[in-house]
Design an enzyme around this catalytic site. Structure first.
Site, short mmCIF file in Angstrom:
data_model
loop_
_atom_site.label_atom_id
_atom_site.label_comp_id
_atom_site.label_asym_id
_atom_site.label_seq_id
_atom_site.Cartn_x
_atom_site.Cartn_y
_atom_site.Cartn_z
N SER A 54 -9.90 0.60 1.72
CA SER A 54 -8.90 -0.66 2.29
C SER A 54 -8.66 -0.65 3.62
CB SER A 54 -8.29 -1.40 1.15
OG SER A 54 -7.91 -2.29 1.36
N LEU A 55 -7.56 -0.53 3.82
CA LEU A 55 -6.56 -0.55 4.68
C LEU A 55 -7.69 -0.73 5.83
CD1 LEU A 55 -3.87 1.32 3.65
CD2 LEU A 55 -3.95 -1.02 3.95
N HIS A 90 -6.29 -4.43 -9.61
CA HIS A 90 -5.92 -3.96 -8.54
C HIS A 90 -6.56 -4.07 -7.26
CE1 HIS A 90 -3.86 -1.17 -5.59
NE2 HIS A 90 -5.34 -0.45 -5.36
N GLU A 121 -6.91 12.16 -2.74
CA GLU A 121 -7.12 11.44 -3.50
C GLU A 121 -8.65 11.63 -4.40
OE1 GLU A 121 -4.18 7.67 -1.98
OE2 GLU A 121 -6.16 7.40 -1.54
N ALA A 172 0.78 -1.38 -0.23
CA ALA A 172 -0.08 0.33 0.15
C ALA A 172 0.86 1.24 -0.17
CB ALA A 172 -0.90 -0.03 1.43
N GLN A 173 0.47 2.31 -0.71
CA GLN A 173 1.60 3.38 -0.83
C GLN A 173 0.90 4.44 -0.61
OE1 GLN A 173 2.58 3.94 -5.02
NE2 GLN A 173 3.89 2.39 -5.81
N GLY A 174 -0.80 5.43 -0.96
CA GLY A 174 -1.00 6.18 -0.91
C GLY A 174 -1.69 6.57 0.67
N GLY A 175 -1.53 5.44 1.60
CA GLY A 175 -2.49 6.08 3.28
C GLY A 175 -3.78 5.26 3.05
N ARG A 202 -14.02 0.52 -5.17
CA ARG A 202 -13.59 0.99 -3.80
C ARG A 202 -13.19 2.37 -4.14
NH1 ARG A 202 -8.88 0.67 -1.42
NH2 ARG A 202 -7.54 0.49 -3.20
N HIS A 251 -7.14 -0.04 -11.38
CA HIS A 251 -6.30 1.10 -11.02
C HIS A 251 -5.65 1.54 -11.97
CE1 HIS A 251 -4.05 4.15 -9.64
NE2 HIS A 251 -4.36 3.86 -7.79
N ASP A 287 -6.41 -17.53 -2.97
CA ASP A 287 -6.93 -18.34 -2.23
C ASP A 287 -8.37 -18.84 -1.24
OD1 ASP A 287 -3.92 -19.46 -3.77
OD2 ASP A 287 -3.46 -19.90 -1.35
N ARG A 299 -11.77 6.04 -9.37
CA ARG A 299 -10.63 5.17 -10.32
C ARG A 299 -11.68 4.20 -11.65
NH1 ARG A 299 -7.31 2.02 -5.54
NH2 ARG A 299 -6.33 3.81 -4.68
C1 LIG Z 1 0.52 -1.80 -4.87
C2 LIG Z 1 -1.03 -1.82 -4.64
C3 LIG Z 1 -1.35 -0.63 -3.17
C4 LIG Z 1 -2.28 -0.09 -2.57
N1 LIG Z 1 -2.22 0.71 -2.00
C5 LIG Z 1 -3.56 1.02 -0.79
C6 LIG Z 1 -3.49 2.22 0.47
O1 LIG Z 1 -2.99 3.19 -0.48
N2 LIG Z 1 -4.40 1.91 0.86
C7 LIG Z 1 -5.89 1.66 1.05
O2 LIG Z 1 -6.09 1.36 2.00
N3 LIG Z 1 -5.16 -0.35 0.42
C8 LIG Z 1 -4.01 -0.06 -1.07
N4 LIG Z 1 -3.92 -1.47 -1.34
C9 LIG Z 1 -4.75 -2.40 -0.99
C10 LIG Z 1 -5.01 -3.13 0.36
O3 LIG Z 1 -3.20 -3.05 0.46
C11 LIG Z 1 -5.22 -4.49 0.31
O4 LIG Z 1 -6.66 -4.41 0.16
C12 LIG Z 1 -5.30 -4.82 1.87
O5 LIG Z 1 -4.05 -4.46 2.35
C13 LIG Z 1 -5.76 -6.29 2.11
O6 LIG Z 1 -4.49 -6.16 3.68
P1 LIG Z 1 -5.46 -7.70 3.85
O7 LIG Z 1 -5.57 -8.07 5.35
O8 LIG Z 1 -7.12 -8.05 3.72
O9 LIG Z 1 -5.07 -8.84 2.80
P2 LIG Z 1 -3.60 -8.85 2.69
O10 LIG Z 1 -2.95 -7.90 2.84
O11 LIG Z 1 -3.32 -8.96 1.43
O12 LIG Z 1 -2.94 -10.25 3.34
C14 LIG Z 1 -2.85 -11.62 3.30
C15 LIG Z 1 -2.51 -12.43 3.81
O13 LIG Z 1 -2.51 -14.36 3.51
C16 LIG Z 1 -1.61 -14.71 3.56
N5 LIG Z 1 -2.50 -15.97 2.35
C17 LIG Z 1 -3.46 -15.69 1.29
N6 LIG Z 1 -3.05 -16.79 1.40
C18 LIG Z 1 -3.33 -17.59 2.00
C19 LIG Z 1 -3.27 -19.21 2.04
N7 LIG Z 1 -3.58 -20.55 1.76
N8 LIG Z 1 -2.72 -19.52 3.55
C20 LIG Z 1 -2.36 -19.30 4.29
N9 LIG Z 1 -1.79 -17.58 4.09
C21 LIG Z 1 -2.29 -17.25 2.40
C22 LIG Z 1 -1.01 -13.80 2.76
O14 LIG Z 1 0.85 -14.11 2.71
C23 LIG Z 1 -0.86 -12.74 3.94
O15 LIG Z 1 -0.15 -13.10 4.88
C24 LIG Z 1 -3.10 -1.25 -2.15
C25 LIG Z 1 -3.12 -2.81 -2.74
C26 LIG Z 1 -1.85 -2.51 -3.53
C27 LIG Z 1 -1.78 -3.76 -4.21
#
Ligand SMILES: Cc1cc2nc3c(=O)[nH]c(=O)nc-3n(C[C@H](O)[C@H](O)[C@H](O)COP(=O)(O)OP(=O)(O)OC[C@H]3O[C@@H](n4cnc5c(N)ncnc54)[C@H](O)[C@@H]3O)c2cc1C
Length: 534
Positions: free
Chosen positions: A393-394, A353, A116, A47-50, A388, A244, A223, A291
């Site tokens: 999302s964070l 994205h 944003e 995540a970059q933006g915040g 979104r 995105h 998964d 977006r």
């Molecule tokens: C490049 C990028 C920039 C972004 N920038 C922003 C931003 O600025 N602000 C914002 O709000 N959102 C942003 N997002 C979106 C946001 O980062 C994600 O939606 C959010 O971090 C998802 O969090 P999460 O905890 O649901 O999943 P994740 O952070 O993806 O964590 C998933 C976890 O599940 C584990 N996992 C996956 N499959 C399995 C399995 N089969 N068995 C065991 N473990 C598994 C992984 O190893 C990991 O630990 C961005 C996304 C990307 C890709």
């Protein structure tokens, strides 16, 4: 064999927040597993933006209105209100006070809020352009200080343990579906263990990797969504994949995200000839339109004029020193690819994205299966609707990670969650699995899925494209299932099987829904949602 009270699958922001909240009760035993070797590896890390905070001239009502507007009529007002009301205080409690994240401040020490797309206020808190890295370090450090949390890496969840499906008691057929943990593949020992739990939390993140062009890292292959689907959980809004608008389009650095904050700080999209174009598509919002609108506008410009990319100009909008200070990570990455963003425009293209839909959950993160919770990107709380709002999302991972933990704690305290005996759950059956997984087949099939999804289930969809995608994915799914039934288990094979399953889910939902809204755009739409279509 492992027994725990709460099994959390995934340790991005959502899983880690749930674990931290549960760990406050020293009596609780929590196990967190991640398929990655490095516990930081996740979408959160990128995540970059915040993350949305509450700016000085802001209120929950204003944020709520922005979320609903961006969501194109599909966001749940109830869920969005929870996020808007509870988000900012949890951000302080979990990220600032527990994970010690130091968000950017101005010289007088006040928090700096950035802008944003589709936000009507400056309200995004950030740490330069590496917000996710700082958040993940803080959360993993905080987890390591919790003696009642076991964090295991290199552990890939294969399938949920659900009754009646995995029960040895035939009378369980007459009871509602319930979850009792998961079968987990130990990547070092190359074997599958049973993890029994009273509550199971899916926090496995998104599925961007099922598309050829994506901002997501390799682990985002759907998964958890596939596991939940196989177990019979209700999945919703699967057609709403967010693209995105601006991923770097330079060979060797494809998919690297150029944060929306670049446009938030004044960046302008230009044609290859250097002409601004967003005012033709969104006269009111221009470059800061939602977006989905910006991504489609770029797609049209590329298609109409045969451009391989469009340009994003920040160089003529901010002084070089400000660019380097505000976007150090983007500056460095682009420079390594030969683009100096303090003097040159950045070549960009849209990329898959974020998954707005997912496992349907209630306001406490509970899915349609008893004992199974889903939090973060894998879930569909209803907040994001069809599109979104940036940087929510964070925050959603934080709020629902916290809420699910609160509900589980209550259920455990009142002994409302049943514990299961190992005798009642069969061990993983590895008989007949003789062949070693062939990496060429896995890679080839994965590329086929990614190409089908990009061309036929991408930014612009139609009945013909979607039907073609479903035919090709169904054929591939049969092939992969046969391969899976005869091959020794492997993380790549688990991911491939899941990827084809969620690709079909997205394609089928997209074919079923003939209304264009947000991220789901049908050329042959029966209902056009007015000014959002271009
Ligand atoms: C490049 C990028 C920039 C972004 N920038 C922003 C931003 O600025 N602000 C914002 O709000 N959102 C942003 N997002 C979106 C946001 O980062 C994600 O939606 C959010 O971090 C998802 O969090 P999460 O905890 O649901 O999943 P994740 O952070 O993806 O964590 C998933 C976890 O599940 C584990 N996992 C996956 N499959 C399995 C399995 N089969 N068995 C065991 N473990 C598994 C992984 O190893 C990991 O630990 C961005 C996304 C990307 C890709």
């Amino acid at each position: 064999m492992n027994r725990t009270e709460v099994l959390i699958i995934g340790c991005g922001i959502a899983g880690a927040t749930a674990a931290l909240k549960l760990a406050r009760n020293p009596k609780r035993k929590i196990t967190v597993v991640s398929r990655a070797s490095d516990p930081h590896a996740s979408n959160t890390l990128y995540a970059q933006g915040g993350i949305v905070g509450r700016g000085p001239d802001d209120s929950p009502e204003i944020l709520l209105a922005d979320i609903l507007e961006a969501g194109a009529g599909v966001s749940s007002p109830k869920a969005a209100r929870i996020l808007a009301e509870e988000g900012p205080s949890l951000l302080k409690e979990v990220l600032q006070n527990t994970a010690h994240v130091q968000f950017a401040r101005d010289p007088s020490g006040d928090l700096l809020y950035t802008m944003e797309g589709a936000h009507s206020r400056r309200r995004i808190l950030h740490v330069g352009d590496s917000t996710g890295q700082t958040i993940m370090s803080g959360l993993i450090d905080a987890l390591s200080r919790c003696p009642n949390v076991i964090l295991e890496t290199d552990m890939t969840a294969v399938d949920l343990i659900t009754f009646p499906h995995h029960s040895r008691d035939p009378l369980d057929n007459y009871r509602p579906i319930s979850c009792h943990g998961a079968y987990i593949f130990d990547r070092a020992q190359r074997t599958v263990h049973r993890y029994l739990a009273q509550a199971t939390v899916l926090a496995t993140g998104g599925l961007g990797r099922i598309y050829r062009n994506t901002t997501n890292p390799p682990g985002a292959r759907g998964d958890g969504l596939a596991m939940a689907h196989r177990a019979g959980a209700r999945i919703t809004n699967a057609e709403y994949v967010q693209f995105h608008p601006t991923a770097l389009a330079v060979p060797g650095a494809e998919g690297f995200l150029i944060s929306e904050a670049v446009r938030g700080e004044g960046g302008i999209l230009l044609t290859v000839e250097g002409k601004p174009f967003m005012s033709q598509y969104a006269p009111e919002w221009k470059d800061l339109a939602p977006r989905d609108v910006v991504a489609r506008a770029i797609h049209y410009e590329m298609e109409r004029h045969g451009y391989p990319y469009v340009l994003l100009d920040i160089a003529s909008r901010l002084p070089p020193a400000t660019i380097r200070e505000r976007f150090p990570n983007i500056y460095e990455r682009c420079l390594r690819s030969g683009v100096d963003i303090t003097s040159d425009p950045i070549p960009v293209v849209p990329a898959a994205h974020y998954m707005c839909g997912g496992v349907l959950v209630d306001e406490w993160g509970l899915s349609s299966i008893a004992g199974l919770y889903a939090v973060g990107e894998i879930s569909c709380t209803g907040v994001h609707g069809a599109n979104r709002l940036a940087s929510t999302s964070l925050l959603e991972g934080l709020v629902w990670g916290h809420r699910a933990a609160q509900q589980i704690e209550e259920e455990l305290a009142f002994q409302r969650l049943a514990s299961t005996e190992f005798d009642n759950v069969p061990p993983w059956d590895e008989s007949g699995l003789t062949a070693d997984a062939d990496p060429a087949l896995i890679q080839g099939d994965m590329q086929t899925i990614q190409n089908v999804m990009w061309h036929y289930v991408g930014l612009i969809r139609s009945a013909d494209r979607l039907s073609r995608a479903i035919r090709e994915l169904s054929h591939l799914s049969n092939e992969i299932e046969t391969f899976y039934r005869t091959t020794k288990l492997d993380d790549g094979l688990i991911g491939l099987r899941n990827a084809v399953e969620v690709a079909l889910l997205v394609a089928q939902a997209a074919r079923h829904n003939r209304q264009s809204r947000g991220g789901h755009y049908r050329q042959d739409s029966v209902v056009n949602e007015g000014d959002r279509l271009i």
